[in-house]
Design a protein around this motif. Structure first.
Motif, PDB file in Angstrom:
ATOM      1  N   ASP A  24      36.195   2.105  25.336  1.00 46.92           N
ATOM      2  CA  ASP A  24      37.512   2.739  25.272  1.00 46.92           C
ATOM      3  C   ASP A  24      38.047   3.149  26.637  1.00 46.92           C
ATOM      4  O   ASP A  24      39.244   2.992  26.919  1.00 46.92           O
ATOM      5  CB  ASP A  24      37.465   3.963  24.354  1.00 46.92           C
ATOM      6  CG  ASP A  24      37.712   3.606  22.895  1.00 46.92           C
ATOM      7  OD1 ASP A  24      38.061   2.445  22.623  1.00 46.92           O
ATOM      8  OD2 ASP A  24      37.547   4.487  22.039  1.00 46.92           O
ATOM      9  N   TYR A  75      39.949   0.105  28.610  1.00 42.14           N
ATOM     10  CA  TYR A  75      40.874  -0.875  28.056  1.00 42.14           C
ATOM     11  C   TYR A  75      42.085  -1.122  28.948  1.00 42.14           C
ATOM     12  O   TYR A  75      42.571  -2.253  29.046  1.00 42.14           O
ATOM     13  CB  TYR A  75      41.286  -0.498  26.626  1.00 42.14           C
ATOM     14  CG  TYR A  75      42.384   0.514  26.477  1.00 42.14           C
ATOM     15  CD1 TYR A  75      43.721   0.126  26.409  1.00 42.14           C
ATOM     16  CD2 TYR A  75      42.098   1.878  26.356  1.00 42.14           C
ATOM     17  CE1 TYR A  75      44.735   1.056  26.237  1.00 42.14           C
ATOM     18  CE2 TYR A  75      43.098   2.799  26.180  1.00 42.14           C
ATOM     19  CZ  TYR A  75      44.418   2.394  26.129  1.00 42.14           C
ATOM     20  OH  TYR A  75      45.421   3.316  25.958  1.00 42.14           O
ATOM     21  N   SER A 118      44.894  -4.671  24.953  1.00 46.89           N
ATOM     22  CA  SER A 118      44.541  -3.619  24.009  1.00 46.89           C
ATOM     23  C   SER A 118      45.514  -2.451  24.127  1.00 46.89           C
ATOM     24  O   SER A 118      46.115  -2.221  25.188  1.00 46.89           O
ATOM     25  CB  SER A 118      43.112  -3.134  24.276  1.00 46.89           C
ATOM     26  OG  SER A 118      42.695  -2.235  23.275  1.00 46.89           O
ATOM     27  N   CYS A 119      45.685  -1.740  23.020  1.00 48.83           N
ATOM     28  CA  CYS A 119      46.518  -0.541  23.028  1.00 48.83           C
ATOM     29  C   CYS A 119      45.966   0.453  22.021  1.00 48.83           C
ATOM     30  O   CYS A 119      45.083   0.122  21.227  1.00 48.83           O
ATOM     31  CB  CYS A 119      47.982  -0.888  22.733  1.00 48.83           C
ATOM     32  SG  CYS A 119      48.270  -1.545  21.075  1.00 48.83           S
ATOM     33  N   ARG A 120      46.511   1.661  22.048  1.00 51.38           N
ATOM     34  CA  ARG A 120      46.057   2.722  21.154  1.00 51.38           C
ATOM     35  C   ARG A 120      47.279   3.329  20.452  1.00 51.38           C
ATOM     36  O   ARG A 120      47.726   4.426  20.788  1.00 51.38           O
ATOM     37  CB  ARG A 120      45.289   3.800  21.929  1.00 51.38           C
ATOM     38  CG  ARG A 120      44.027   3.310  22.623  1.00 51.38           C
ATOM     39  CD  ARG A 120      42.973   2.883  21.614  1.00 51.38           C
ATOM     40  NE  ARG A 120      41.732   2.459  22.257  1.00 51.38           N
ATOM     41  CZ  ARG A 120      41.468   1.203  22.600  1.00 51.38           C
ATOM     42  NH1 ARG A 120      42.362   0.236  22.372  1.00 51.38           N
ATOM     43  NH2 ARG A 120      40.311   0.879  23.156  1.00 51.38           N
ATOM     44  N   ARG A 170      44.971  -3.874  18.562  1.00 54.15           N
ATOM     45  CA  ARG A 170      44.066  -2.754  18.364  1.00 54.15           C
ATOM     46  C   ARG A 170      43.091  -3.220  17.299  1.00 54.15           C
ATOM     47  O   ARG A 170      43.472  -3.453  16.154  1.00 54.15           O
ATOM     48  CB  ARG A 170      44.839  -1.518  17.884  1.00 54.15           C
ATOM     49  CG  ARG A 170      43.952  -0.310  17.510  1.00 54.15           C
ATOM     50  CD  ARG A 170      43.185   0.177  18.722  1.00 54.15           C
ATOM     51  NE  ARG A 170      42.699   1.549  18.566  1.00 54.15           N
ATOM     52  CZ  ARG A 170      41.431   1.908  18.738  1.00 54.15           C
ATOM     53  NH1 ARG A 170      40.511   0.977  19.016  1.00 54.15           N
ATOM     54  NH2 ARG A 170      41.064   3.172  18.659  1.00 54.15           N
TER      55      ARG A 170
END
Length: 286
Positions: free
Chosen positions: A67, A70, A91-93, A117
């Protein structure tokens, strides 16, 4: 020639190329997987493996780094874009508001053509929050696709997202992760058909040999599953990906290329080209 369909060359735009550079990033998820736990998997390795195989370009797919890494991954890969590497799916959150808008803006300069994600390793409720869905709609507003990585049992979650974010183009990774080893065709087939009813969803022909049991994984074993994907989505709503080096857990990339040619051989040249290259260019804005 190995990369020909009849007298027409079959060319591939790979929308799912992972890369592993351990000197720069951390990949904790590989620790328990002997085929992936050691060494790097680089652009040069991929090029050597696919020479003469009709690969016209690739998109890097975020490789599930730890994490904390990313964003560093996307910045690192941005420096490698050029030549055959056409861009990246970063990637994203979306479940976190803080910094999300700033990350989307930064990605404009990083060659990002889409986002993902990974959901199949996360709690099911992650994608059910209004924060997640609101931020996903922001990706749609920017005209970028979102790759859905869900298990077959999570197709209901995907369906909820499709309904909640109808401005967002989605790409379903790995044909929705069928349990080929277990032979549980009917539930996957039914939920895949329900997903395909939503025109904002595309399906990625990728990764499925990793879901086969030992002794399975030949083109004939895959054919009924791929035929159902084709029936549900049609050639104009499918793209192709290698899932390399995760593909090493199944048939491996060279064999997957051969299998893909065999599985798509019954289609017309235009239909096959739509799946292997042309639709990807449209969906990912290449």
């Amino acid at each position: 020639m190995a990369n020909r369909r009849g007298d027409v060359a079959m060319e591939f735009l790979d929308t799912h190329q992972h890369l592993i550079y351990r000197d720069h990033l951390r990949y904790g998820w590989t620790a328990g997987i002997p085929a992936l736990a050691q060494g790097d998997f680089t652009l040069e390795d991929y090029a050597a493996l696919t020479v003469g195989q009709g690969i016209t370009g690739t998109l890097f797919m975020e490789a599930g780094v730890d994490d904390a890494d990313y964003q560093a991954e996307a910045r690192f890969i941005a420096g490698k874009i050029g030549g055959a590497l056409l861009g990246q799916i970063a990637s994203c959150r979306p479940e976190v508001d803080a910094g999300f808008d700033a990350w989307l803006e930064e990605c404009d300069a990083l060659g990002v053509k889409g986002f993902r994600r990974i959901l199949h390793v996360m709690p099911d409720d992650l994608s059910r929050t209004e924060t997640f869905r609101r931020n996903l709609r922001k990706i749609g507003t920017r005209g970028l696709p979102f790759d859905l990585c869900v298990l077959a049992r999570q197709h209901g979650l995907a369906l909820e997202l499709l309904r909640a974010c109808d401005n967002q183009i989605f790409v379903l990774d790995h044909c929705g992760v069928p349990d080929i080893a277990g032979g549980t065709f009917a539930p996957w087939a039914a939920s895949l058909r329900a997903l395909a009813a939503h025109p904002n969803l595309y399906c990625k022909l990728s990764g499925i040999t990793a879901y086969c049991a030992p002794g399975q994984g030949e083109a004939a074993d895959l054919a009924p599953w791929v035929a159902h994907v084709l029936e549900c989505f049609g050639p104009k709503r499918m793209v192709w990906g290698s899932d390399w080096p995760v593909a090493n857990l199944g048939a491996g990339l060279p064999k997957w290329l051969d299998q893909s040619r065999a599985l798509l051989a019954p289609l017309s040249p235009d239909e096959a080209a739509g799946i292997t290259e042309q639709t990807a260019r449209r969906v990912y804005g290449l």
